[in-house]
Design a protein around this motif. Sequence first.
Motif, short mmCIF file in Angstrom:
data_model
loop_
_atom_site.label_atom_id
_atom_site.label_comp_id
_atom_site.label_asym_id
_atom_site.label_seq_id
_atom_site.Cartn_x
_atom_site.Cartn_y
_atom_site.Cartn_z
N ARG A 118 4.62 -38.87 -14.57
CA ARG A 118 5.44 -39.20 -13.39
C ARG A 118 6.89 -39.45 -13.79
O ARG A 118 7.83 -39.06 -13.11
CB ARG A 118 4.86 -40.41 -12.67
N LEU A 119 7.07 -40.10 -14.95
CA LEU A 119 8.41 -40.37 -15.42
C LEU A 119 9.15 -39.07 -15.78
O LEU A 119 10.34 -38.90 -15.47
CB LEU A 119 8.39 -41.31 -16.61
N GLY B 50 13.30 -35.04 -14.23
CA GLY B 50 13.83 -33.74 -13.90
C GLY B 50 14.60 -33.74 -12.59
O GLY B 50 15.43 -32.87 -12.34
N ARG B 51 14.30 -34.67 -11.70
CA ARG B 51 14.95 -34.71 -10.41
C ARG B 51 16.16 -35.65 -10.37
O ARG B 51 16.88 -35.69 -9.40
CB ARG B 51 13.96 -35.17 -9.34
N LEU B 52 16.37 -36.42 -11.38
CA LEU B 52 17.43 -37.43 -11.38
C LEU B 52 18.54 -37.02 -12.31
O LEU B 52 18.36 -36.27 -13.27
CB LEU B 52 16.85 -38.78 -11.81
N THR B 53 19.71 -37.61 -12.03
CA THR B 53 20.85 -37.43 -12.90
C THR B 53 20.66 -38.25 -14.14
O THR B 53 19.74 -39.07 -14.22
CB THR B 53 22.13 -37.84 -12.18
N SER B 54 21.54 -38.07 -15.08
CA SER B 54 21.39 -38.80 -16.34
C SER B 54 21.52 -40.30 -16.13
O SER B 54 20.74 -41.09 -16.67
CB SER B 54 22.44 -38.32 -17.34
N GLY B 55 22.49 -40.72 -15.31
CA GLY B 55 22.67 -42.17 -15.09
C GLY B 55 21.49 -42.78 -14.35
O GLY B 55 20.94 -43.82 -14.71
N ARG B 56 21.13 -42.06 -13.27
CA ARG B 56 19.98 -42.57 -12.50
C ARG B 56 18.71 -42.46 -13.30
O ARG B 56 17.82 -43.27 -13.20
CB ARG B 56 19.87 -41.77 -11.23
N LEU B 57 18.66 -41.37 -14.12
CA LEU B 57 17.47 -41.20 -14.95
C LEU B 57 17.32 -42.35 -15.92
O LEU B 57 16.21 -42.88 -16.12
CB LEU B 57 17.59 -39.87 -15.70
N GLU B 58 18.44 -42.70 -16.52
CA GLU B 58 18.37 -43.83 -17.44
C GLU B 58 17.92 -45.10 -16.73
O GLU B 58 17.11 -45.87 -17.26
CB GLU B 58 19.76 -44.04 -18.08
N GLN B 59 18.43 -45.28 -15.52
CA GLN B 59 18.03 -46.49 -14.76
C GLN B 59 16.54 -46.45 -14.43
O GLN B 59 15.82 -47.44 -14.60
CB GLN B 59 18.85 -46.58 -13.48
N GLN B 60 16.07 -45.26 -13.94
CA GLN B 60 14.67 -45.14 -13.61
C GLN B 60 13.80 -45.28 -14.84
O GLN B 60 12.72 -45.89 -14.80
CB GLN B 60 14.40 -43.80 -12.92
N LEU B 61 14.30 -44.67 -15.97
CA LEU B 61 13.54 -44.80 -17.20
C LEU B 61 13.45 -46.25 -17.64
O LEU B 61 12.40 -46.73 -18.12
CB LEU B 61 14.18 -43.93 -18.31
N GLU C 199 10.18 -50.85 -18.24
CA GLU C 199 9.89 -52.28 -18.03
C GLU C 199 8.54 -52.48 -17.33
O GLU C 199 7.75 -53.34 -17.71
CB GLU C 199 11.01 -52.92 -17.20
N ARG C 200 8.28 -51.63 -16.27
CA ARG C 200 7.00 -51.75 -15.60
C ARG C 200 5.84 -51.43 -16.53
O ARG C 200 4.79 -52.07 -16.51
CB ARG C 200 6.96 -50.86 -14.36
#
Length: 519
Positions: free
Chosen positions: A389-390, A395-406, A411-412
């Motif tokens: 899922r990550l 693949g759908r997120l930008t690098s900045g948002r990807l880093e945040q989501q990652l 953390e989860r």
Amino acid sequence: MADTPTNIAEYSVSDISFSIKRTLEDTFGYVRVRGELGRISRPGSGHVYLDLKDDRSVLSAVIWKGAAAKLKIQPEQGLEVIATGKITTFPGQSKYQMVIDALEPAGAGALMALLEDRKRKLAAEGLFAAERKRPLPTLPRVIGVVTSPTGAVIRDILHRLSDRFPLHVLVWPVRVQGDSCGAEVANGIRGFNALEAGGAIPRPDLIIVARGGGSLEDLWGFNDEQVVRAAAESAIPLISAVGHETDWTLIDLAADVRAPTPTGAAEIAVPVKAELMAGVDDLSRRLASGLNRLVASRRTELRAAAAALPAPRDLLALPRQRLDFSGGNLERGLTVNTRAHRSRLQHAAALLTPMTLVRAMRQGRERLDGHRQRQARAWETTIFRHRQRLEAAAGRLTSGRLEQQLRLGTERLDGLLRRLERAQQARLAEQRARLQGLEKLLKTLSYKDVLARGYALVRDAAGEPVRSAAHVSAGDRLSVEVADGRFEAIAATPAEELRKSRKPKDNPAPGGTSQGSLF
């Protein structure tokens, strides 16, 4: 000092009295007087002495015996009449009076009319109702008397009480005639009621309001409205003893009991002590006699009942026989009960063999291993799914948002891993505690301690414990386990010969065959 000469005529007492008499008779002569009849007296001479009165004055009068016999109406107290006669004097007492020759009715007297009006008014208020009247105490301890302390009435009451039943008497002194009579009598009744029980002055159990006989005017104070209300409101039972038997006043109607005379009031208030004592003695004798008859009757009934009862030995024969029978069966019953309990105990012991516990531990360990393997696979599957899922999200997120989501996903994931690790540790601790408990139970029931005491565990070629010599034949290979090791053995003596060589219920001789002879 010399007497001073004077020209005033001197009269003797008789001269002046008869002079006044002639003057009155000459002045008034034959007169008619209207008034109300008050006090009436009829002495044994046959003459009638009475009073004529109105609301302000009283005129004494006399009817001589001859004139009294010719009267058309008989004089009655309270009757308003017209009297015909002459005014004269009675020198023996220095008073004037009227000698009546004839009487004729003139209507009801003023005082009687007032008395009747007051009576109707108070009766309408219910002050004379029978349900308001209280019963008198059978034997009062204290009697309060409202009367004049100097008259003959109180002496008559005290004398009669002393003769019948001496007790404590309280006197409330009042005037029994005159304008203040009513107020004083009412205050006396209320004063006795105001006394507290157990106080310094004992509270009366009974009140007597007493006065001697007299005319309507003399007794008028006992017709006062406040006297009647005080009598009706009295919480202490009250006896009215005003006047003679023919006299009546309003307090007689409001009192709980009316006595004909003051002496009669004393007789009503208390019984005769001697009669009471005689009655008590009679009741005591009757009670003793009745008890004696009752005891005699019960004794007769008891003897009759005792004669009908069987002898004690007959009553105890059957229970004694049952006791002997039960005693004979007791030993046999205890033996049977012991055998039954031993059988149940052996059955329960067979179910709790060490092999059963070993099997349970093995199964528990296998389940624990299965849980651990499933848990590990679940971790891997969960991590794999989250990683997929990550990656898809990356693949759908930008690098900045990807880093945040990652970072959030990491953390989860770390949190899930920590929770999973804690859950695994708690589950392992639970299973470990359960396994340790089973291990302790196994050690408690293990046969190792029995082997340490000198016993041996014999197994056949299949590894099963040998429980009976009948299951062993000559030449069978056996495995013998003792406290410090295990060795092999071969059975040499057949089981049938071994059983024949043993004697029933005898212990083997010290040098005889033992369990070692099987090897």
